[in-house]
Design a protein around this motif. Structure first.
Motif, PDB file in Angstrom:
ATOM      1  N   GLY A 183       0.784  -1.229   0.000  1.00 13.78           N
ATOM      2  CA  GLY A 183       0.000   0.000   0.000  1.00 13.78           C
ATOM      3  C   GLY A 183       0.811   1.273   0.000  1.00 13.78           C
ATOM      4  N   THR A 184       2.024   1.216   0.517  1.00 10.73           N
ATOM      5  CA  THR A 184       2.828   2.443   0.545  1.00 10.73           C
ATOM      6  C   THR A 184       3.121   2.926  -0.872  1.00 10.73           C
ATOM      7  N   GLN A 185       3.467   1.996  -1.754  1.00  9.26           N
ATOM      8  CA  GLN A 185       3.701   2.373  -3.147  1.00  9.26           C
ATOM      9  C   GLN A 185       2.397   2.709  -3.855  1.00  9.26           C
ATOM     10  N   ALA A 186       1.338   1.939  -3.548  1.00 14.25           N
ATOM     11  CA  ALA A 186       0.045   2.173  -4.186  1.00 14.25           C
ATOM     12  C   ALA A 186      -0.521   3.541  -3.830  1.00 14.25           C
ATOM     13  N   LEU A 187      -0.396   3.937  -2.564  1.00 16.21           N
ATOM     14  CA  LEU A 187      -0.900   5.251  -2.147  1.00 16.21           C
ATOM     15  C   LEU A 187      -0.139   6.379  -2.832  1.00 16.21           C
ATOM     16  N   GLU A 188       1.147   6.195  -3.032  1.00 14.12           N
ATOM     17  CA  GLU A 188       1.918   7.202  -3.764  1.00 14.12           C
ATOM     18  C   GLU A 188       1.388   7.351  -5.182  1.00 14.12           C
ATOM     19  N   THR A 189       1.094   6.226  -5.828  1.00 18.57           N
ATOM     20  CA  THR A 189       0.554   6.254  -7.189  1.00 18.57           C
ATOM     21  C   THR A 189      -0.787   6.969  -7.242  1.00 18.57           C
ATOM     22  N   VAL A 190      -1.594   6.801  -6.199  1.00 20.91           N
ATOM     23  CA  VAL A 190      -2.936   7.393  -6.170  1.00 20.91           C
ATOM     24  C   VAL A 190      -2.906   8.867  -5.794  1.00 20.91           C
ATOM     25  N   LEU A 191      -2.136   9.236  -4.773  1.00 26.32           N
ATOM     26  CA  LEU A 191      -2.207  10.594  -4.234  1.00 26.32           C
ATOM     27  C   LEU A 191      -1.396  11.622  -5.023  1.00 26.32           C
ATOM     28  N   VAL A 192      -0.234  11.232  -5.509  1.00 29.87           N
ATOM     29  CA  VAL A 192       0.647  12.206  -6.164  1.00 29.87           C
ATOM     30  C   VAL A 192      -0.004  12.898  -7.367  1.00 29.87           C
ATOM     31  N   PRO A 193      -0.768  12.207  -8.225  1.00 32.44           N
ATOM     32  CA  PRO A 193      -1.359  12.889  -9.376  1.00 32.44           C
ATOM     33  C   PRO A 193      -2.563  13.774  -9.070  1.00 32.44           C
ATOM     34  N   LEU A 194      -3.085  13.703  -7.843  1.00 31.52           N
ATOM     35  CA  LEU A 194      -4.321  14.427  -7.549  1.00 31.52           C
ATOM     36  C   LEU A 194      -4.111  15.935  -7.591  1.00 31.52           C
ATOM     37  N   PRO A 195      -5.087  16.672  -8.115  1.00 32.11           N
ATOM     38  CA  PRO A 195      -4.982  18.138  -8.138  1.00 32.11           C
ATOM     39  C   PRO A 195      -5.121  18.722  -6.741  1.00 32.11           C
ATOM     40  N   ARG A 196      -4.697  19.950  -6.590  1.00 30.83           N
ATOM     41  CA  ARG A 196      -4.705  20.596  -5.278  1.00 30.83           C
ATOM     42  C   ARG A 196      -6.104  20.631  -4.671  1.00 30.83           C
ATOM     43  N   VAL A 197      -7.118  20.757  -5.501  1.00 35.20           N
ATOM     44  CA  VAL A 197      -8.497  20.753  -5.016  1.00 35.20           C
ATOM     45  C   VAL A 197      -9.144  19.430  -5.411  1.00 35.20           C
ATOM     46  N   LEU A 219       4.728  11.540   1.655  1.00 34.94           N
ATOM     47  CA  LEU A 219       3.697  11.724   0.634  1.00 34.94           C
ATOM     48  C   LEU A 219       3.345  13.199   0.466  1.00 34.94           C
ATOM     49  N   ASN A 220       3.363  13.927   1.573  1.00 35.51           N
ATOM     50  CA  ASN A 220       3.053  15.356   1.511  1.00 35.51           C
ATOM     51  C   ASN A 220       4.057  16.107   0.632  1.00 35.51           C
ATOM     52  N   LYS A 221       5.326  15.739   0.734  1.00 35.23           N
ATOM     53  CA  LYS A 221       6.370  16.394  -0.052  1.00 35.23           C
ATOM     54  C   LYS A 221       6.242  16.068  -1.539  1.00 35.23           C
ATOM     55  N   LEU A 222       5.675  14.909  -1.845  1.00 41.29           N
ATOM     56  CA  LEU A 222       5.558  14.478  -3.237  1.00 41.29           C
ATOM     57  C   LEU A 222       4.271  14.957  -3.909  1.00 41.29           C
ATOM     58  N   SER A 223       3.264  15.290  -3.108  1.00 42.83           N
ATOM     59  CA  SER A 223       1.920  15.542  -3.630  1.00 42.83           C
ATOM     60  C   SER A 223       1.570  17.026  -3.691  1.00 42.83           C
ATOM     61  N   GLN A 224       0.604  17.353  -4.553  1.00 36.72           N
ATOM     62  CA  GLN A 224       0.049  18.708  -4.586  1.00 36.72           C
ATOM     63  C   GLN A 224      -0.897  18.932  -3.416  1.00 36.72           C
ATOM     64  N   ILE A 225      -1.630  17.869  -3.029  1.00 33.22           N
ATOM     65  CA  ILE A 225      -2.532  17.994  -1.889  1.00 33.22           C
ATOM     66  C   ILE A 225      -1.739  17.916  -0.590  1.00 33.22           C
ATOM     67  N   GLU A 226      -2.369  18.290   0.514  1.00 34.66           N
ATOM     68  CA  GLU A 226      -1.738  18.149   1.817  1.00 34.66           C
ATOM     69  C   GLU A 226      -1.999  16.747   2.345  1.00 34.66           C
TER      70      GLU A 226
END
Length: 354
Positions: A183-197, A219-226
């Motif tokens: 899940g750690t890799q899967a969550l990165e795949t899911v969360l990183v592409p998400l837009p800020r909103v 994940l926070n450092k890699l993602s647009q969302i918080e």
């Protein structure tokens, strides 16, 4: 017909850890420890003679650290690795690197009282080894009379509180995600592409305490969302993903037109704390048709019943497909329960959340 055993190599600079782990693992009829090494240099010599199904690896060792060794293994001959790491902040950050490199499970060890700790954590250790073995090759599931699994609590042991009465209408969407091994890799795949909103997200990733904060920070450092580890009474708002703290359950609650989380203690549910079922069940109760439930890669059946409750409450429910799951246990059980309306590959799941 003889039982095919899971071959395990132990790599840890502590002779006590190696001795205790070997005793525990060798007591299992389906596990064989083919060797142990005090550091990766000695381990490489053993790998040249016989390759294991699973490697149990410490991260802080002399001559070559576990991260360097893991990089070498994953680049030359990918093999399921269970990280055996100390419960320290520094250890948590290093373990996050290991998970990012492809390690599939975490076993935490204290600085003191190692023998008692491992003896008390035998079930977790054995399940981690079996999960790791399944992450690499498809194996015939061992029968229950061989595994002797401990009794599982259902999510009923964690009270939801009084059903909501008259509440303000809301159309605010909530996304609930549950995952475990891989899940750690899967969550990165899911969360990183998400837009800020995007809709507010609540997540249970099976992970020990002290690791979820580092995981969320990464994940926070890699993602647009918080992305951050949840605290009790945190609001669930658009553009924010809250990850349940290791060692605590997390429930979604609602006050008027807004959602918040409750972080609480309680018994293990489906052998886990946090439990996906506990989260999903609360989302079914308090968000209903305003929710999307997603169950992803992981061993076991945690989340299957909760996802079914979400579907019955009108939520949209999704399971990750077998081809993209590291371990197709949790999604498969959800599908078998009739809980998943859709079965999607991992790369399609972010499109559902946007």
């Amino acid at each position: 017909m003889s039982l095919k055993k899971i071959k395990v190599l132990l790599v840890d600079d502590s002779a006590v850890v190696r001795q205790v782990l070997m005793k525990i693992l060798q007591s299992q009829p389906d596990i064989e420890v083919i060797g142990s090494a005090s550091d990766p240099i000695f381990a490489i010599d053993k790998l040249n003679k016989e390759w294991p199904d699973v490697i149990v690896l410490d991260v802080e060792m002399p001559r070559m650290d576990g991260i360097t060794f893991l990089k070498k293994i994953m680049s030359e001959r990918p093999t399921p690795v269970v990280i055996c790491s100390s419960l320290t902040e520094k250890g948590a950050e290093t373990t996050m690197q290991a998970l990012a490199l492809g390690a599939v499970e975490i076993i935490t060890k204290p600085k003191m009282g190692l023998r008692d700790f491992f003896e008390e954590s035998t079930d977790h250790l054995i399940m981690a080894i079996r999960a790791a073995a399944n992450a690499r090759v498809k194996r015939t599931h061992l029968t229950s009379d061989i595994l002797h699994p401990p009794k599982k609590n259902s999510a009923d042991v964690i009270p939801l509180g009084a059903p909501p009465g008259a509440m303000a209408q809301t159309t605010e969407k909530i996304v609930a995600i549950g995952t475990s091994t891989g899940g750690t890799q899967a969550l990165e795949t899911v969360l990183v592409p998400l837009p800020r909103v995007c809709p507010g997200i609540v997540i249970v990733q099976h992970m020990p305490e002290k690791y979820t904060a580092s995981f969320a920070d990464r994940l926070n450092k890699l993602s647009q969302i918080e992305v951050r580890e949840a605290k009790n009474n945190d609001r669930v708002i658009p553009g924010l993903a809250l990850i349940a703290p290791g060692g605590k359950h997390m429930q979604l609650k609602r006050s008027g037109a807004y959602y918040y989380v409750e972080v609480l203690d309680g018994p293990l549910v489906n052998r886990h704390r946090p439990s996906v079922d506990v989260l999903f069940r609360s989302v079914a109760r308090f968000a209903g048709k305003n929710a999307i439930g997603i169950i992803m890669t992981g061993m076991g059946d945690d989340g299957a019943r909760g996802l079914l409750e979400m579907r019955q409450a009108g939520a949209r429910t999704i399971a990750q497909d077998e081809a993209t799951s590291v371990v197709f246990g949790m999604p498969k059980e959800a599908i078998n329960h009739g809980a998943a309306q859709e079965i999607l590959p991992l790369n399609k799941i972010p499109l559902v959340i946007r």
